[in-house]
Design a protein around this motif. Sequence first.
Motif, PDB file in Angstrom:
ATOM      1  N   ALA A  47      -5.936  -5.724  -1.662  1.00  0.00           N
ATOM      2  CA  ALA A  47      -5.809  -4.420  -1.003  1.00  0.00           C
ATOM      3  C   ALA A  47      -5.426  -3.292  -1.954  1.00  0.00           C
ATOM      4  CB  ALA A  47      -4.770  -4.513   0.119  1.00  0.00           C
ATOM      5  N   VAL A  48      -4.834  -3.626  -3.088  1.00  0.00           N
ATOM      6  CA  VAL A  48      -4.399  -2.569  -4.011  1.00  0.00           C
ATOM      7  C   VAL A  48      -5.269  -2.571  -5.267  1.00  0.00           C
ATOM      8  CG1 VAL A  48      -2.015  -2.691  -3.162  1.00  0.00           C
ATOM      9  CG2 VAL A  48      -2.653  -3.961  -5.231  1.00  0.00           C
ATOM     10  N   ARG A  49      -5.233  -1.437  -5.967  1.00  0.00           N
ATOM     11  CA  ARG A  49      -6.022  -1.338  -7.206  1.00  0.00           C
ATOM     12  C   ARG A  49      -5.183  -1.619  -8.448  1.00  0.00           C
ATOM     13  NH1 ARG A  49      -8.945   3.982  -4.785  1.00  0.00           N
ATOM     14  NH2 ARG A  49     -10.656   2.881  -3.755  1.00  0.00           N
ATOM     15  N   VAL A  50      -3.870  -1.466  -8.331  1.00  0.00           N
ATOM     16  CA  VAL A  50      -2.982  -1.671  -9.482  1.00  0.00           C
ATOM     17  C   VAL A  50      -2.720  -3.168  -9.679  1.00  0.00           C
ATOM     18  CG1 VAL A  50      -1.881   0.596  -9.222  1.00  0.00           C
ATOM     19  CG2 VAL A  50      -0.922  -1.404  -8.029  1.00  0.00           C
ATOM     20  N   PRO A  51      -2.218  -3.550 -10.851  1.00  0.00           N
ATOM     21  CA  PRO A  51      -1.897  -4.963 -11.093  1.00  0.00           C
ATOM     22  C   PRO A  51      -0.823  -5.468 -10.139  1.00  0.00           C
ATOM     23  CG  PRO A  51      -1.821  -3.692 -13.153  1.00  0.00           C
ATOM     24  CD  PRO A  51      -1.941  -2.700 -12.038  1.00  0.00           C
ATOM     25  N   VAL A  52      -0.932  -6.734  -9.763  1.00  0.00           N
ATOM     26  CA  VAL A  52       0.039  -7.359  -8.857  1.00  0.00           C
ATOM     27  C   VAL A  52       0.713  -8.520  -9.572  1.00  0.00           C
ATOM     28  CG1 VAL A  52       0.318  -8.688  -6.718  1.00  0.00           C
ATOM     29  CG2 VAL A  52      -1.244  -6.731  -6.782  1.00  0.00           C
ATOM     30  N   THR A  53       2.035  -8.538  -9.530  1.00  0.00           N
ATOM     31  CA  THR A  53       2.779  -9.684 -10.065  1.00  0.00           C
ATOM     32  C   THR A  53       3.535 -10.363  -8.936  1.00  0.00           C
ATOM     33  OG1 THR A  53       4.474 -10.429 -11.627  1.00  0.00           O
ATOM     34  CG2 THR A  53       4.644  -8.129 -10.870  1.00  0.00           C
ATOM     35  N   ALA A  54       3.459 -11.687  -8.907  1.00  0.00           N
ATOM     36  CA  ALA A  54       3.955 -12.470  -7.772  1.00  0.00           C
ATOM     37  C   ALA A  54       5.286 -13.112  -8.082  1.00  0.00           C
ATOM     38  CB  ALA A  54       2.945 -13.553  -7.428  1.00  0.00           C
ATOM     39  N   ASP A  55       6.225 -12.921  -7.194  1.00  0.00           N
ATOM     40  CA  ASP A  55       7.500 -13.641  -7.295  1.00  0.00           C
ATOM     41  C   ASP A  55       7.233 -15.053  -6.788  1.00  0.00           C
ATOM     42  OD1 ASP A  55      10.073 -14.589  -7.225  1.00  0.00           O
ATOM     43  OD2 ASP A  55      10.880 -12.914  -6.086  1.00  0.00           O
ATOM     44  N   ARG A 108       0.829  -1.203   0.000  1.00  0.00           N
ATOM     45  CA  ARG A 108       0.000   0.000   0.000  1.00  0.00           C
ATOM     46  C   ARG A 108       0.871   1.264   0.000  1.00  0.00           C
ATOM     47  NH1 ARG A 108      -3.207   2.017  -1.380  1.00  0.00           N
ATOM     48  NH2 ARG A 108      -4.423   2.963   0.306  1.00  0.00           N
ATOM     49  N   VAL A 109       1.986   1.224   0.717  1.00  0.00           N
ATOM     50  CA  VAL A 109       2.901   2.383   0.705  1.00  0.00           C
ATOM     51  C   VAL A 109       3.413   2.614  -0.715  1.00  0.00           C
ATOM     52  CG1 VAL A 109       5.191   3.183   1.466  1.00  0.00           C
ATOM     53  CG2 VAL A 109       3.570   2.257   3.140  1.00  0.00           C
ATOM     54  N   VAL A 110       3.806   1.532  -1.387  1.00  0.00           N
ATOM     55  CA  VAL A 110       4.324   1.648  -2.759  1.00  0.00           C
ATOM     56  C   VAL A 110       3.228   2.135  -3.710  1.00  0.00           C
ATOM     57  CG1 VAL A 110       5.244   0.319  -4.713  1.00  0.00           C
ATOM     58  CG2 VAL A 110       6.160  -0.052  -2.410  1.00  0.00           C
ATOM     59  N   GLU A 111       2.041   1.558  -3.591  1.00  0.00           N
ATOM     60  CA  GLU A 111       0.938   1.989  -4.467  1.00  0.00           C
ATOM     61  C   GLU A 111       0.633   3.474  -4.273  1.00  0.00           C
ATOM     62  OE1 GLU A 111      -3.030   0.644  -3.532  1.00  0.00           O
ATOM     63  OE2 GLU A 111      -3.609   0.610  -5.653  1.00  0.00           O
ATOM     64  N   GLU A 112       0.612   3.884  -3.003  1.00  0.00           N
ATOM     65  CA  GLU A 112       0.253   5.270  -2.680  1.00  0.00           C
ATOM     66  C   GLU A 112       1.257   6.272  -3.258  1.00  0.00           C
ATOM     67  OE1 GLU A 112      -2.550   4.991  -1.353  1.00  0.00           O
ATOM     68  OE2 GLU A 112      -3.070   7.058  -0.824  1.00  0.00           O
ATOM     69  N   LEU A 113       2.500   5.827  -3.455  1.00  0.00           N
ATOM     70  CA  LEU A 113       3.512   6.715  -4.052  1.00  0.00           C
ATOM     71  C   LEU A 113       3.239   6.951  -5.538  1.00  0.00           C
ATOM     72  CD1 LEU A 113       6.792   5.332  -2.423  1.00  0.00           C
ATOM     73  CD2 LEU A 113       5.956   7.673  -2.210  1.00  0.00           C
ATOM     74  N   GLY A 114       2.375   6.123  -6.121  1.00  0.00           N
ATOM     75  CA  GLY A 114       2.015   6.318  -7.517  1.00  0.00           C
ATOM     76  C   GLY A 114       2.572   5.266  -8.463  1.00  0.00           C
ATOM     77  N   TYR A 115       3.167   4.221  -7.913  1.00  0.00           N
ATOM     78  CA  TYR A 115       3.673   3.147  -8.776  1.00  0.00           C
ATOM     79  C   TYR A 115       2.501   2.470  -9.494  1.00  0.00           C
ATOM     80  CZ  TYR A 115       8.385   3.647  -7.020  1.00  0.00           C
ATOM     81  OH  TYR A 115       9.629   4.146  -6.727  1.00  0.00           O
ATOM     82  N   PRO A 116       2.695   2.117 -10.764  1.00  0.00           N
ATOM     83  CA  PRO A 116       1.586   1.588 -11.563  1.00  0.00           C
ATOM     84  C   PRO A 116       1.337   0.095 -11.380  1.00  0.00           C
ATOM     85  CG  PRO A 116       3.525   1.802 -12.931  1.00  0.00           C
ATOM     86  CD  PRO A 116       3.914   2.305 -11.557  1.00  0.00           C
ATOM     87  N   ALA A 117       2.170  -0.568 -10.601  1.00  0.00           N
ATOM     88  CA  ALA A 117       1.995  -2.006 -10.359  1.00  0.00           C
ATOM     89  C   ALA A 117       2.740  -2.355  -9.081  1.00  0.00           C
ATOM     90  CB  ALA A 117       2.553  -2.825 -11.531  1.00  0.00           C
ATOM     91  N   ILE A 118       2.369  -3.491  -8.516  1.00  0.00           N
ATOM     92  CA  ILE A 118       3.071  -4.014  -7.338  1.00  0.00           C
ATOM     93  C   ILE A 118       3.673  -5.356  -7.705  1.00  0.00           C
ATOM     94  CG2 ILE A 118       2.816  -4.914  -4.973  1.00  0.00           C
ATOM     95  CD1 ILE A 118       2.432  -1.892  -5.081  1.00  0.00           C
ATOM     96  N   ALA A 119       4.973  -5.498  -7.445  1.00  0.00           N
ATOM     97  CA  ALA A 119       5.641  -6.795  -7.582  1.00  0.00           C
ATOM     98  C   ALA A 119       6.032  -7.249  -6.185  1.00  0.00           C
ATOM     99  CB  ALA A 119       6.879  -6.671  -8.451  1.00  0.00           C
TER     100      ALA A 119
END
Lengths: 282, 282
Positions: B79-87, B35-46
Amino acid sequence: MSTQQQAQKAEQLRKLHHGPRILTLPNAWDVASARVVEELGYPAIATTSAGVAFALGYPDGQQISRDEMLDMVSRIANAVRVPVTADMEAGYGTTVDDMADTAKAIVAAGAVGLNLEDVTGPDASSHVDSNLQVEKIRTIRKVSASLGVSLVINARTDIYLMPIGPEETRFERTVQRLRAYREAGADCLFAPGLRDADTIAKLVKALDAPLNILVNAGSPSLKELEKMGVARASTGSAAMRATLGLLRRVGKELLDTGTYNSGLDGAIPFAEVNKLLEPRNR
Amino acid sequence: MSTQQQAQKAEQLRKLHHGPRILTLPNAWDVASARVVEELGYPAIATTSAGVAFALGYPDGQQISRDEMLDMVSRIANAVRVPVTADMEAGYGTTVDDMADTAKAIVAAGAVGLNLEDVTGPDASSHVDSNLQVEKIRTIRKVSASLGVSLVINARTDIYLMPIGPEETRFERTVQRLRAYREAGADCLFAPGLRDADTIAKLVKALDAPLNILVNAGSPSLKELEKMGVARASTGSAAMRATLGLLRRVGKELLDTGTYNSGLDGAIPFAEVNKLLEPRNR
């Protein structure tokens, strides 16, 4: 861990409230944070319920389930050798029977202590009736003892933290509540939100029982608290939120300048963290 | 999230590998960090598999189960709205059938992409045969597409990271592997362990496909990588390990001097973190 070993750990944690030194607990929120704290030489691990909730995707305030909270507590208790005490908010329930279930679940998770708050919701209207809170504490003492692991109960009032009620009676209401919790069987009394040195010293004297103070940047130093007779100091969710602050600075720098100077170089090396998480014979 | 929405998120993530800007991903390890990363404006979460494993009590290297890894991924995706990619390390299994199960489980968790490594164990002896790895990638492509969500596959070779094989053939073996993975359907190719700017530039040209570089303190800046044509940069477990470094400094100062100057004041305020974790209508 056998029941006997768990009972010994409970006694170990209990004794730490009566030593010559203040018991300091930088609260952990996951297994890695708990192992880092243990490795520094801390004699016990206390969890932060807010930190665990944040990590697992919930705001603070009993939004997470008892099972999810204790799943993380159990992971921590399985990974460290020192006693673990679990921050259990208001016990995940409202009734005395709920507290019996909670006590059983804490023991099953391998923890040997808990924090128990006296508010169940987001505002002062959820302040639990003092007699009911006393019954809850008695039940946790009784049920856990019957299981062979008398949990170390850190009974908290949120009067200062929230705050609840008029300022002029805050101190006396805190004393009344905490004395009642002590008589009900609490091992330690917790008054988060209280940061003024004089009031802390006054509370130590008024209670004549181990007192836990929540510390953060700006709090009296641990040496000062120890001198006043405070038995236990904990950081609550502060360290966890500090790590989120670091992540935000790192992420902002990557976005703004595409560089890596905001603290990545302060990372614990990969091999070292990996080793911290290796299974250990206990 | 409907299958259609999830498929759209996959395309959104895929496109980010072909934009004018380098796709930067400060990898997350729990919901709060995401959520911290998303809130900064990143377009995806890995996610970082090592970070998730450490948080949940495992060393790196497929010691955690597929279900536990995806439980955290699912919490993040919810929890996030952006796309999530899983390691997903090496896919939590060794066979092509295992990869079919993994692809299904990733889609069920709400993620839209994955990292897939080509080593299954702690040393070079576990380097997966290239043909088998190709079959694994094909299977993930086929199975996920059949479910309506064609996962964004980031295919990784650990030749530079581990390293594997003689140095003089490292570059060519990396090119061979990554080209084969690309032909098998990978959207992006990942060569962690590679930090030398000239070699990175050479690899970009040799592959003619999106390339992911692992960055950390000391890496070429994101601007330099972007100029070379690198499509994606990620921090791996570095940010998570940096937060553990901060916790260690905070805990050490508490022990040594009983004070609070090592970074607690850089914490995100309680109310703000609490708000970051509030459930949101999506």
